[in-house]
Structure formats: C-alpha cells, structure tokens
Design a protein around this motif. Structure first.
Motif, PDB file in Angstrom:
ATOM      1  N   ARG A   6     101.854 -10.610  77.920  1.00  0.00           N
ATOM      2  CA  ARG A   6     100.409 -10.577  77.704  1.00  0.00           C
ATOM      3  C   ARG A   6      99.647 -11.091  78.933  1.00  0.00           C
ATOM      4  O   ARG A   6      98.610 -10.540  79.315  1.00  0.00           O
ATOM      5  CB  ARG A   6     100.047 -11.399  76.473  1.00  0.00           C
ATOM      6  CG  ARG A   6     100.593 -10.828  75.172  1.00  0.00           C
ATOM      7  CD  ARG A   6      99.989 -11.507  73.973  1.00  0.00           C
ATOM      8  NE  ARG A   6      98.557 -11.220  73.886  1.00  0.00           N
ATOM      9  CZ  ARG A   6      97.771 -11.732  72.950  1.00  0.00           C
ATOM     10  NH1 ARG A   6      98.276 -12.530  72.025  1.00  0.00           N
ATOM     11  NH2 ARG A   6      96.492 -11.446  72.916  1.00  0.00           N
ATOM     12  N   PHE A   7     100.155 -12.147  79.565  1.00  0.00           N
ATOM     13  CA  PHE A   7      99.491 -12.663  80.756  1.00  0.00           C
ATOM     14  C   PHE A   7      99.536 -11.658  81.903  1.00  0.00           C
ATOM     15  O   PHE A   7      98.534 -11.421  82.586  1.00  0.00           O
ATOM     16  CB  PHE A   7     100.124 -13.985  81.192  1.00  0.00           C
ATOM     17  CG  PHE A   7      99.595 -15.183  80.475  1.00  0.00           C
ATOM     18  CD1 PHE A   7      98.290 -15.604  80.664  1.00  0.00           C
ATOM     19  CD2 PHE A   7     100.394 -15.902  79.604  1.00  0.00           C
ATOM     20  CE1 PHE A   7      97.793 -16.710  80.001  1.00  0.00           C
ATOM     21  CE2 PHE A   7      99.902 -17.004  78.924  1.00  0.00           C
ATOM     22  CZ  PHE A   7      98.603 -17.411  79.127  1.00  0.00           C
ATOM     23  N   ILE A   8     100.707 -11.058  82.122  1.00  0.00           N
ATOM     24  CA  ILE A   8     100.830 -10.070  83.194  1.00  0.00           C
ATOM     25  C   ILE A   8      99.953  -8.854  82.909  1.00  0.00           C
ATOM     26  O   ILE A   8      99.359  -8.272  83.815  1.00  0.00           O
ATOM     27  CB  ILE A   8     102.304  -9.651  83.376  1.00  0.00           C
ATOM     28  CG1 ILE A   8     103.146 -10.857  83.823  1.00  0.00           C
ATOM     29  CG2 ILE A   8     102.419  -8.538  84.402  1.00  0.00           C
ATOM     30  CD1 ILE A   8     102.718 -11.445  85.154  1.00  0.00           C
ATOM     31  N   SER A   9      99.866  -8.458  81.635  1.00  0.00           N
ATOM     32  CA  SER A   9      99.014  -7.319  81.278  1.00  0.00           C
ATOM     33  C   SER A   9      97.554  -7.605  81.607  1.00  0.00           C
ATOM     34  O   SER A   9      96.827  -6.725  82.086  1.00  0.00           O
ATOM     35  CB  SER A   9      99.169  -7.002  79.784  1.00  0.00           C
ATOM     36  OG  SER A   9     100.501  -6.648  79.471  1.00  0.00           O
ATOM     37  N   THR A  10      97.119  -8.842  81.355  1.00  0.00           N
ATOM     38  CA  THR A  10      95.745  -9.222  81.700  1.00  0.00           C
ATOM     39  C   THR A  10      95.499  -9.108  83.200  1.00  0.00           C
ATOM     40  O   THR A  10      94.472  -8.587  83.646  1.00  0.00           O
ATOM     41  CB  THR A  10      95.473 -10.668  81.238  1.00  0.00           C
ATOM     42  OG1 THR A  10      95.680 -10.758  79.828  1.00  0.00           O
ATOM     43  CG2 THR A  10      94.051 -11.084  81.563  1.00  0.00           C
ATOM     44  N   ILE A  11      96.453  -9.584  83.979  1.00  0.00           N
ATOM     45  CA  ILE A  11      96.321  -9.503  85.436  1.00  0.00           C
ATOM     46  C   ILE A  11      96.316  -8.046  85.894  1.00  0.00           C
ATOM     47  O   ILE A  11      95.535  -7.653  86.780  1.00  0.00           O
ATOM     48  CB  ILE A  11      97.460 -10.282  86.118  1.00  0.00           C
ATOM     49  CG1 ILE A  11      97.342 -11.778  85.786  1.00  0.00           C
ATOM     50  CG2 ILE A  11      97.455 -10.067  87.622  1.00  0.00           C
ATOM     51  CD1 ILE A  11      98.508 -12.604  86.261  1.00  0.00           C
ATOM     52  N   LEU A  12      97.163  -7.227  85.289  1.00  0.00           N
ATOM     53  CA  LEU A  12      97.236  -5.811  85.652  1.00  0.00           C
ATOM     54  C   LEU A  12      95.902  -5.103  85.431  1.00  0.00           C
ATOM     55  O   LEU A  12      95.451  -4.308  86.270  1.00  0.00           O
ATOM     56  CB  LEU A  12      98.329  -5.125  84.841  1.00  0.00           C
ATOM     57  CG  LEU A  12      99.749  -5.195  85.401  1.00  0.00           C
ATOM     58  CD1 LEU A  12     100.751  -4.674  84.378  1.00  0.00           C
ATOM     59  CD2 LEU A  12      99.835  -4.387  86.680  1.00  0.00           C
ATOM     60  N   ILE A  13      95.278  -5.379  84.293  1.00  0.00           N
ATOM     61  CA  ILE A  13      93.999  -4.736  83.998  1.00  0.00           C
ATOM     62  C   ILE A  13      92.955  -5.130  85.037  1.00  0.00           C
ATOM     63  O   ILE A  13      92.216  -4.283  85.561  1.00  0.00           O
ATOM     64  CB  ILE A  13      93.541  -5.118  82.577  1.00  0.00           C
ATOM     65  CG1 ILE A  13      94.488  -4.511  81.536  1.00  0.00           C
ATOM     66  CG2 ILE A  13      92.115  -4.650  82.329  1.00  0.00           C
ATOM     67  CD1 ILE A  13      94.230  -4.997  80.131  1.00  0.00           C
ATOM     68  N   ALA A  14      92.887  -6.429  85.335  1.00  0.00           N
ATOM     69  CA  ALA A  14      91.888  -6.910  86.297  1.00  0.00           C
ATOM     70  C   ALA A  14      92.115  -6.315  87.687  1.00  0.00           C
ATOM     71  O   ALA A  14      91.176  -5.825  88.337  1.00  0.00           O
ATOM     72  CB  ALA A  14      91.920  -8.426  86.361  1.00  0.00           C
ATOM     73  N   VAL A  15      93.366  -6.328  88.152  1.00  0.00           N
ATOM     74  CA  VAL A  15      93.666  -5.807  89.493  1.00  0.00           C
ATOM     75  C   VAL A  15      93.423  -4.299  89.556  1.00  0.00           C
ATOM     76  O   VAL A  15      92.917  -3.779  90.558  1.00  0.00           O
ATOM     77  CB  VAL A  15      95.117  -6.149  89.882  1.00  0.00           C
ATOM     78  CG1 VAL A  15      95.479  -5.513  91.226  1.00  0.00           C
ATOM     79  CG2 VAL A  15      95.311  -7.652  89.968  1.00  0.00           C
ATOM     80  N   SER A  16      93.748  -3.590  88.486  1.00  0.00           N
ATOM     81  CA  SER A  16      93.541  -2.134  88.460  1.00  0.00           C
ATOM     82  C   SER A  16      92.064  -1.785  88.583  1.00  0.00           C
ATOM     83  O   SER A  16      91.685  -0.876  89.342  1.00  0.00           O
ATOM     84  CB  SER A  16      94.107  -1.549  87.159  1.00  0.00           C
ATOM     85  OG  SER A  16      95.489  -1.781  87.055  1.00  0.00           O
TER      86      SER A  16
END
Length: 314
Positions: free
Chosen positions: A245-255
């Motif tokens: 879940r944490f990595i998914s949050t970072i992925l969305i922001a960076v994308s």
C-alpha cells in the motif's frame, strides 16, 4: 492497530489448538485444586489474564453456586449470579457425559461478555462421590496473545495508536494547507490574473493537488493499517500488505508528477524532458520491483503454510 479480528483469532485457534487445550487442562487442574481446598482462585487472573468465568455444574447440568468472574469490568453484572440455572442443554455438558475427559467448545460469542471465547469443562466426580463439573470461559483473543507472547505489545497498543494518531493528524493538516493554497491559486487564476501571463500556472496548481492527494493517501494508509485494522505481526502477509500500500501511494504520486513534467516539456520547456523520462523509468522500475516482491512473498507464505499443514498431518 486494532485488536485481533475474530477470523484471525479462529485461524490461530485452529493452528495452535493442541497447545491451547493443554494449557487449559493445566488451568483446570489448578482451579480444581482450589475447589477441593475451598480456596479463592481469583489470584490466577494475574497469571492467566484470559480467564473470564468459572462455575460448577451438578450431574444434571444445573449450576451450583454463583459465577466467579475474573474480569473486573464484568464483576458487577456477572458475580453473584447464575446459581441454579439449567445448562444441561449446552453441547459441552452433553459431551462431557459421553466422554469423561476434558471437553472444549468451538469458538463462540459469549452472551455474558460479547467476546469470542471458548469453554472448557472437566469432571470433578472423583472428589465428591457424585458427578460434578468445573467449567471455565476464556477470552480467545487474549488467550492467543498469551500463548504467542504478545501480551506486552498488546498493552502498548493505546500508546502506539496515540503516536500514529498524532502523525496522521499532522499529515491531514498539511493536506488542508495545500488545499488552501490550491483554492487560493484557482481564485487568483480565475478572477485576478490571466492565464496568458503564465501558461504553466495550471500545472503548478495540479502539482499542489497531486501532493495533497499523495499525502492524504499516505495518512489514510497509516490510519487504516496502524489504527483501525488489526495487523498480525506474526504473519508475513500483513507486512506485505502494508508495504504494498505504501509503495502504491508513492507510485501514484510519482506517475502524476512524471506526466505533468512531460506536459511541461511538450509546451516548450525542453529542459523537463529528461527528468520526465527518468521519472517514468523510475515508475516502471518500482512497478516491476513491487510485482516481484508481491509474487515472491505470496509464494513464500504459501510454502510456509503448506509445510505447517504437512507437519500437523504427521
């Protein structure tokens, strides 16, 4: 984090059923010795905090005397009650009549405490010349925490929740600050200055919105994972879920940031082209790494559970 859910408690009970039954057998032996000597067994709560109720039945399943309640919060409602109530229809009483060894109920919701609990019943006929039975009710969640050595961490849970609550509150305050900046910029863009003065102004607003979204999602994840939901630290799947879940949050922001940077490059600011490409490559790398992590973690847990089942079978 929240206390153990009923599903997790039942799963752990099935996993450690033999250990739990052996422990309750020893507790019943201690309580039986107290019954013989007419001793008050409430001191056992210091050693066995999962105990809730103790009572005796006669050969017809009628309760002899009142309940002995081990939980302070239930003493007013459960102590000095229960005398002469007929419990002969209870499955554990019918089972103990057919087989004289100690009987245990499957997990059930206690009417007395509204907790998930199990009951254990043991015959006392050798001591009294006629069949009498000693029954104890135990809180299943606290029992599992006891046998897994998780009592100390469980007592610290309120302090952990308070710490995470402060962190989440700070994140949400920061989100409100960013949203205030966004609304101010939108108002200024619509009513104060023209977009022709700075064509990249809308992208600046989108960046603040993206940051607010990422921070809000991070705070929501912490709130759900560490405060509202139960996290079983003894299972790899709980840690894997949190990391995912944490990595998914970072992925969305960076994308989103990579997409905005690419738009800036498309509008003529070519210096943003390489950073946008690098961010896109970082997103792809994170996605691949996350997929590998989830796959290997799930596979490892499946092998571990399979090995545990095979061990029980032997």
């Amino acid at each position: 984090m929240a206390r153990m859910s009923y599903i997790s408690s039942v799963e752990r009970y099935q996993e450690y059923q033999t250990v739990i039954h052996d422990l309750l057998d020893s507790v019943l032996a201690s309580l039986e010795d107290g019954v013989k000597k007419q001793q008050d067994n409430r001191y056992l709560i210091a050693q066995y905090p999962f105990l809730e109720l103790q009572y005796c039945l006669d050969k017809n399943g009628v309760q002899l005397g009142n309940n002995v309640c081990f939980k302070r919060q239930y003493m007013k409602t459960l102590n000095n009650r229960g005398d002469s109530q007929d419990l002969s229809e209870r499955p554990y009483f019918q089972g103990i009549q057919q087989q004289q060894h100690t009987r245990f109920t499957p997990p059930y919701i206690s009417i007395a405490t509204n907790h998930l609990c199990i009951s254990a019943i043991k015959s006392l006929h050798a001591s009294y010349g006629e069949n009498r039975y000693l029954v104890i009710d135990v809180c299943l969640t606290q029992l599992i925490e006891f046998i897994m050595g998780d009592r100390t961490r469980a007592t610290m849970t309120p302090f952990f929740k308070a710490g995470y609550g402060i962190i989440v509150s700070c994140l949400f305050i920061l989100v409100l600050f960013l949203l205030g900046r966004v609304f101010g910029d939108i108002y200024s863009l619509l009513f104060v200055r023209s977009i022709e003065n700075d064509p990249l102004e809308p992208f600046t607003i989108i960046i603040f919105i993206t940051l607010a979204l990422a921070i809000f999602d991070l705070g929501k994840t912490i709130l759900e994972e560490e405060i509202l939901m139960h996290k079983d630290i003894f299972r790899h799947s709980s840690t894997r879920r949190t990391i995912t879940r944490f990595i998914s949050t970072i992925l969305i922001a960076v994308s989103i940031e990579a997409l905005l940077t690419m738009f800036k490059a498309a509008l003529g600011q070519s210096q943003y082209l390489l950073p946008a490409i690098y961010m896109m490559l970082a997103v792809v790398g994170l996605l691949i790494a996350l997929a590998i992590y989830v796959y290997l973690g799930a596979k490892a847990e499946t092998l571990l559970l399979s090995a545990q089942r095979n061990k029980k079978g032997h």
